[in-house]
Design a protein around this motif. Structure first.
Motif, PDB file in Angstrom:
ATOM      1  N   ILE A  97      66.280  97.985  88.431  1.00  0.00           N
ATOM      2  CA  ILE A  97      65.728  99.087  87.638  1.00  0.00           C
ATOM      3  C   ILE A  97      64.827  99.968  88.507  1.00  0.00           C
ATOM      4  O   ILE A  97      64.905 101.199  88.469  1.00  0.00           O
ATOM      5  CB  ILE A  97      64.965  98.538  86.412  1.00  0.00           C
ATOM      6  CG1 ILE A  97      65.967  97.971  85.395  1.00  0.00           C
ATOM      7  CG2 ILE A  97      64.096  99.621  85.764  1.00  0.00           C
ATOM      8  CD1 ILE A  97      65.327  97.304  84.193  1.00  0.00           C
ATOM      9  N   PRO A 146      72.392 106.061  88.493  1.00  0.00           N
ATOM     10  CA  PRO A 146      71.846 105.633  87.208  1.00  0.00           C
ATOM     11  C   PRO A 146      72.403 104.286  86.759  1.00  0.00           C
ATOM     12  O   PRO A 146      73.532 103.927  87.101  1.00  0.00           O
ATOM     13  CB  PRO A 146      72.282 106.737  86.248  1.00  0.00           C
ATOM     14  CG  PRO A 146      73.382 107.455  86.924  1.00  0.00           C
ATOM     15  CD  PRO A 146      73.167 107.303  88.383  1.00  0.00           C
ATOM     16  N   VAL A 165      68.366 104.628  83.199  1.00  0.00           N
ATOM     17  CA  VAL A 165      67.317 104.670  84.223  1.00  0.00           C
ATOM     18  C   VAL A 165      67.876 105.419  85.431  1.00  0.00           C
ATOM     19  O   VAL A 165      68.924 105.054  85.956  1.00  0.00           O
ATOM     20  CB  VAL A 165      66.892 103.242  84.636  1.00  0.00           C
ATOM     21  CG1 VAL A 165      65.778 103.301  85.669  1.00  0.00           C
ATOM     22  CG2 VAL A 165      66.468 102.438  83.423  1.00  0.00           C
ATOM     23  N   GLU A 166      67.189 106.459  85.829  1.00  0.00           N
ATOM     24  CA  GLU A 166      67.657 107.309  86.925  1.00  0.00           C
ATOM     25  C   GLU A 166      66.470 108.096  87.466  1.00  0.00           C
ATOM     26  O   GLU A 166      65.432 108.158  86.804  1.00  0.00           O
ATOM     27  CB  GLU A 166      68.734 108.280  86.420  1.00  0.00           C
ATOM     28  CG  GLU A 166      68.205 109.217  85.341  1.00  0.00           C
ATOM     29  CD  GLU A 166      69.283 109.990  84.596  1.00  0.00           C
ATOM     30  OE1 GLU A 166      70.401 110.075  85.111  1.00  0.00           O
ATOM     31  OE2 GLU A 166      68.991 110.507  83.512  1.00  0.00           O
ATOM     32  N   PRO A 167      66.604 108.679  88.651  1.00  0.00           N
ATOM     33  CA  PRO A 167      65.497 109.497  89.145  1.00  0.00           C
ATOM     34  C   PRO A 167      65.253 110.658  88.189  1.00  0.00           C
ATOM     35  O   PRO A 167      66.174 111.109  87.506  1.00  0.00           O
ATOM     36  CB  PRO A 167      66.001 110.030  90.493  1.00  0.00           C
ATOM     37  CG  PRO A 167      67.130 109.127  90.880  1.00  0.00           C
ATOM     38  CD  PRO A 167      67.731 108.648  89.600  1.00  0.00           C
ATOM     39  N   TYR A 216      57.459 101.240  86.612  1.00  0.00           N
ATOM     40  CA  TYR A 216      58.570 100.408  87.080  1.00  0.00           C
ATOM     41  C   TYR A 216      58.126  99.505  88.228  1.00  0.00           C
ATOM     42  O   TYR A 216      58.567  98.362  88.347  1.00  0.00           O
ATOM     43  CB  TYR A 216      59.754 101.276  87.512  1.00  0.00           C
ATOM     44  CG  TYR A 216      60.517 101.886  86.354  1.00  0.00           C
ATOM     45  CD1 TYR A 216      61.078 101.068  85.375  1.00  0.00           C
ATOM     46  CD2 TYR A 216      60.671 103.255  86.228  1.00  0.00           C
ATOM     47  CE1 TYR A 216      61.785 101.612  84.313  1.00  0.00           C
ATOM     48  CE2 TYR A 216      61.374 103.807  85.174  1.00  0.00           C
ATOM     49  CZ  TYR A 216      61.932 102.985  84.217  1.00  0.00           C
ATOM     50  OH  TYR A 216      62.630 103.526  83.168  1.00  0.00           O
ATOM     51  N   SER A 248      65.505 103.895  89.378  1.00  0.00           N
ATOM     52  CA  SER A 248      64.541 104.925  88.973  1.00  0.00           C
ATOM     53  C   SER A 248      64.086 105.760  90.163  1.00  0.00           C
ATOM     54  O   SER A 248      63.691 106.903  90.011  1.00  0.00           O
ATOM     55  CB  SER A 248      63.334 104.288  88.278  1.00  0.00           C
ATOM     56  OG  SER A 248      62.517 103.624  89.224  1.00  0.00           O
ATOM     57  N   ARG A 249      64.166 105.169  91.360  1.00  0.00           N
ATOM     58  CA  ARG A 249      63.713 105.908  92.541  1.00  0.00           C
ATOM     59  C   ARG A 249      64.840 106.690  93.206  1.00  0.00           C
ATOM     60  O   ARG A 249      64.674 107.848  93.556  1.00  0.00           O
ATOM     61  CB  ARG A 249      63.111 104.939  93.555  1.00  0.00           C
ATOM     62  CG  ARG A 249      61.746 104.471  93.123  1.00  0.00           C
ATOM     63  CD  ARG A 249      61.132 103.535  94.129  1.00  0.00           C
ATOM     64  NE  ARG A 249      59.749 103.248  93.752  1.00  0.00           N
ATOM     65  CZ  ARG A 249      59.031 102.275  94.270  1.00  0.00           C
ATOM     66  NH1 ARG A 249      59.536 101.506  95.209  1.00  0.00           N
ATOM     67  NH2 ARG A 249      57.788 102.082  93.876  1.00  0.00           N
ATOM     68  N   ASP A 251      57.006 106.142  88.066  1.00  0.00           N
ATOM     69  CA  ASP A 251      57.366 105.168  89.097  1.00  0.00           C
ATOM     70  C   ASP A 251      56.387 104.006  89.104  1.00  0.00           C
ATOM     71  O   ASP A 251      56.762 102.857  89.295  1.00  0.00           O
ATOM     72  CB  ASP A 251      57.359 105.878  90.454  1.00  0.00           C
ATOM     73  CG  ASP A 251      57.755 104.936  91.579  1.00  0.00           C
ATOM     74  OD1 ASP A 251      58.932 104.556  91.607  1.00  0.00           O
ATOM     75  OD2 ASP A 251      56.898 104.564  92.387  1.00  0.00           O
ATOM     76  N   GLU A 278      68.481 102.204  77.663  1.00  0.00           N
ATOM     77  CA  GLU A 278      67.736 103.206  78.434  1.00  0.00           C
ATOM     78  C   GLU A 278      68.488 103.534  79.712  1.00  0.00           C
ATOM     79  O   GLU A 278      68.709 102.659  80.541  1.00  0.00           O
ATOM     80  CB  GLU A 278      66.361 102.669  78.819  1.00  0.00           C
ATOM     81  CG  GLU A 278      65.523 102.198  77.652  1.00  0.00           C
ATOM     82  CD  GLU A 278      64.311 101.406  78.142  1.00  0.00           C
ATOM     83  OE1 GLU A 278      63.323 102.027  78.531  1.00  0.00           O
ATOM     84  OE2 GLU A 278      64.389 100.165  78.151  1.00  0.00           O
ATOM     85  N   MET A 280      59.988 110.174  80.414  1.00  0.00           N
ATOM     86  CA  MET A 280      60.455 109.154  81.378  1.00  0.00           C
ATOM     87  C   MET A 280      59.257 108.433  81.996  1.00  0.00           C
ATOM     88  O   MET A 280      58.285 109.066  82.400  1.00  0.00           O
ATOM     89  CB  MET A 280      61.274 109.859  82.457  1.00  0.00           C
ATOM     90  CG  MET A 280      61.444 109.019  83.705  1.00  0.00           C
ATOM     91  SD  MET A 280      62.802 109.570  84.729  1.00  0.00           S
ATOM     92  CE  MET A 280      64.207 109.310  83.697  1.00  0.00           C
TER      93      MET A 280
END
Lengths: 110, 295
Positions: free
Chosen positions: B26, B35, B124-126, A7, B30-31, A4, B122, A1
């Motif tokens: 996004i 998702p 996107v998630e924590p 991104y 991601s943070r 941070d 993709e 992944m």
């Protein structure tokens, strides 16, 4: 992944309209240093954030990224790591397809 | 979470272009989640005559909402459908489609199909969080393998000798404190995996009571069949919801006859990967081929 940091870099490049290229591993076959989804942002000055596999194929992708930065279109680069380069061992051994897309071109038709 | 329509004039101007909104969504996913799925067209042969070009982007949110656009008609619907299906698998993959929206899997089938539209999808998630309650031998091995698998590892123990960064150099966070209050304060979401391997079943029981109803992706508790059943009965008597208790993996781990702390940790993480990716836990080789039935 992706981290941070990657991104955040994408977001700031897009928002600031700062030209940069995002490289994402889209598909892998065999043994590759990074998995699908790994990302690297290449900035106009050639510096980059993130990694798609260190020495293995990154230089090739970086070259293509510079071409995209010079106005080239989004594209997929197939990096074949099965052929050892001169004087190097065959370390990685797989094939990866890397998707390159321009970021931060506010003049583009989007 | 919606920004005000008119930001105060001293605020920096918000870039509302589509690419900026996509990049911001996004980053947020991601943070903090929830998702979303980022879909990018990476191949769209002109000969197919589809309204899609390399670089087109579509975000599909977990509730089905979308931002951006890829193609139209059946193809667009298929992409959105496949994107939503990717969320529970936490998948990051490139999917190939025919212009009619049929997904084609496998390198050979794709080559046989000739021209296809390819979409990089993709989720996107924590990062998945592995919360290890108990810093003993098993906890240490669980954390170590979890970190190896790319999970964000958090270790909790109330003993300083068992909750310190020297013991857990690979952990993102080591918490030394009271189990109940630290667990109450710890954020738990659908991407949190919790392993209860503390020094005793009393601690495991109070820890389980603190986390089990809060929607984690996984909760497993170590212990024998008899002892763990007693714990579950206690919690049921205390009024913890039966459906939540039914989702506890206890005794913990896949049956690989694990004995050492490292082997137990391997069995636990194998179970977690199984839950995360939706596997069966069976050997991939056909029954009777490599493993005889009486092993």
């Amino acid at each position: 992944m992706p981290s941070d940091e990657v991104y955040a870099e994408i977001q700031s490049a897009v928002t600031a309209g700062e030209p940069a290229v995002l490289a994402t591993v889209a598909q892998t076959f065999g043994s590759t240093p990074r998995k699908t989804g790994a990302k690297m942002v290449v900035r106009r000055d050639g510096s980059f954030v993130g990694t798609i596999g260190g020495g293995c194929g990154e230089a090739e992708v970086w070259q293509e990224a510079m071409d995209v930065l010079d106005g080239g279109a989004a594209r997929v680069v197939t990096v074949d790591l099965t052929e050892p380069t001169d004087g190097e061992d065959k370390i990685c051994g797989g094939v990866m397809r890397v998707f390159l897309e321009p970021l931060g071109r506010t003049t583009a038709a989007l | 979470m919606t920004p005000p329509d008119t930001p105060p004039s001293d605020m920096p101007r918000v870039d509302e272009s589509l690419p900026a909104r996509i990049a911001q969504a996004i980053l947020t996913a991601s943070r903090d989640g929830p998702p979303l799925v980022s879909c990018s067209v990476i191949a769209a042969p002109e000969a197919l005559g589809v309204a899609a070009a390399i670089g087109d982007k579509l975000l599909v949110f977990h509730d089905g909402a979308t931002l951006g656009e890829i193609a139209s008609g059946a193809l667009a619907a298929a992409i959105r459908h496949e994107a939503l299906a990717a969320i529970p698998r936490h998948a990051v993959e490139t999917a190939a489609f025919t212009p009619a929206g049929d997904r084609i899997d496998g390198r050979r089938a794709i080559e046989a199909a000739g021209d296809v539209i390819e979409v990089l999808m993709e989720v996107v998630e924590p990062a998945a969080t592995l919360l290890v309650v108990g810093g003993g031998h098993v906890g240490r091995s669980v954390g170590e393998i979890g970190a190896l698998l790319g999970m964000s590892v958090v270790v909790l123990d109330d003993r300083e000798d068992y909750a310190n960064t020297d013991r857990f150099p690979f952990a993102d966070q080591v918490i030394c404190g009271d189990f109940a209050s630290e667990l109450d304060a710890f954020p738990i979401n659908a991407n949190t995996y919790i392993v209860l391997v503390s020094r005793g079943h009393k601690v495991d029981e109070l820890s389980l009571a603190r986390v089990v109803t809060r929607g984690p992706a996984y909760v497993g508790m170590i212990g024998s069949k008899r002892r763990t059943r007693t714990v579950l009965e206690h919690l049921a008597t205390d009024g913890i919801r039966a459906d939540a208790l039914a989702r506890v993996f206890t005794p913990i781990g896949l049956d690989i006859r694990a004995e050492t702390p490292e082997e137990i940790a391997l069995a636990v993480l194998a179970e977690i990967v199984l839950v995360r990716r939706g596997g069966s836990g069976r050997p991939l080789s056909p029954p009777g081929q490599a493993l005889s039935g009486d092993i």
